[in-house]
Every structure is written in structure tokens, then in C-alpha cells.
Design a protein around this motif. Structure first.
Motif, PDB file in Angstrom:
ATOM      1  N   GLY A 129      -7.122  81.331  49.007  1.00  0.00           N
ATOM      2  CA  GLY A 129      -7.992  80.227  48.616  1.00  0.00           C
ATOM      3  C   GLY A 129      -8.189  80.174  47.119  1.00  0.00           C
ATOM      4  O   GLY A 129      -7.625  80.969  46.367  1.00  0.00           O
TER       5      GLY A 129
ATOM      6  N   SER B 144     -13.629  85.847  53.330  1.00  0.00           N
ATOM      7  CA  SER B 144     -14.272  85.509  52.047  1.00  0.00           C
ATOM      8  C   SER B 144     -14.636  86.803  51.338  1.00  0.00           C
ATOM      9  O   SER B 144     -15.492  87.551  51.808  1.00  0.00           O
TER      10      SER B 144
ATOM     11  N   LYS C 265     -10.605  83.895  48.798  1.00  0.00           N
ATOM     12  CA  LYS C 265     -10.310  84.072  50.221  1.00  0.00           C
ATOM     13  C   LYS C 265      -9.053  84.913  50.327  1.00  0.00           C
ATOM     14  O   LYS C 265      -8.144  84.810  49.504  1.00  0.00           O
TER      15      LYS C 265
ATOM     16  N   ARG D  89     -17.439  91.469  51.625  1.00  0.00           N
ATOM     17  CA  ARG D  89     -16.757  90.327  52.227  1.00  0.00           C
ATOM     18  C   ARG D  89     -17.461  89.891  53.496  1.00  0.00           C
ATOM     19  O   ARG D  89     -18.225  90.644  54.106  1.00  0.00           O
TER      20      ARG D  89
END
Length: 108
Positions: free
Chosen positions: A84, A47, A9, A43
Motif C-alpha cells: 500500500g 497495516s 500495508k 501492526r
């Protein structure tokens, strides 16, 4: 051929910087790796995923000890783009067709 997908992320505020880094730093690094056959970066919002195609599992294993790969990873981590967890998976491929690559090879 083996497909390797790295996922993470990225901070929404840094997506443009991440994509510029990917184009200017990551892509050239992957293109120089022995056995790397292709790269696709994509993406969905924050993400982000990097799909690389490799001739063999041993080429992917060699990536882990590549000085240029280690440098690139260090730079992207220190840039603070990633927010992330990161995950990497590999898959054996059984079929590949890319129209654009065929057109470029044919000069059209």
C-alpha cells in the motif's frame, strides 16, 4: 522529543518475512541513528506502523540523508513486502512513560 510514525500495508503472506526484516535489519539501523531515542513497531493485520522517538526535528531531517536508512528502505522496497501507500507523520511529544524501560534501567 519528536515522535515519527511511518505507516504502510504489508502483504499478509509476507508478514512473517516483514517482521523478521524489521527485527534483523530495520531495528539495528534505527538504533545507530544519531538522536534516535526509541523504536516501537506494531501492526493490525497487514497495516504496519513504526513509531520512532527522536531528540529533535533536525535528527529526523538527518535520517532522510542517512546512507544506512536509504539502504534499508531500498532493501524493504525491493523485497516486495509493501503493498500500500506509505505515509510518515511527525508529532511533538509532551509526555512519555514506559514501565519496561524503567525496570530495565533499574536492573529488575
Amino acid at each position: 522529543m519528536i515522535a515519527r510514525i511511518w505507516s504502510t500495508k504489508v502483504s499478509p503472506a509476507q508478514l512473517d518475512d516483514y517482521e523478521a526484516f524489521a527485527e534483523k535489519i530495520s531495528l539495528p539501523m534505527f538504533r545507530k541513528q544519531p538522536g534516535c531515542e526509541g523504536v516501537l513497531m506494531f501492526r493490525d493485520g497487514g497495516s504496519c506502523h513504526v513509531l520512532t522517538l527522536w531528540q529533535s526535528q533536525s535528527d529526523i531531517d538527518a535520517l532522510a540523508t542517512s546512507p544506512s536508512y536509504a539502504e534499508t528502505v531500498g532493501r524493504i522496497v525491493s523485497a516486495g513486502f509493501l503493498t500500500g501507500d506509505q505515509a510518515t507523520r511527525t508529532y511533538e511529544t509532551h509526555l512519555l512513560w514506559v514501565a519496561r524501560a524503567e525496570e530495565e534501567a533499574a536492573g529488575t
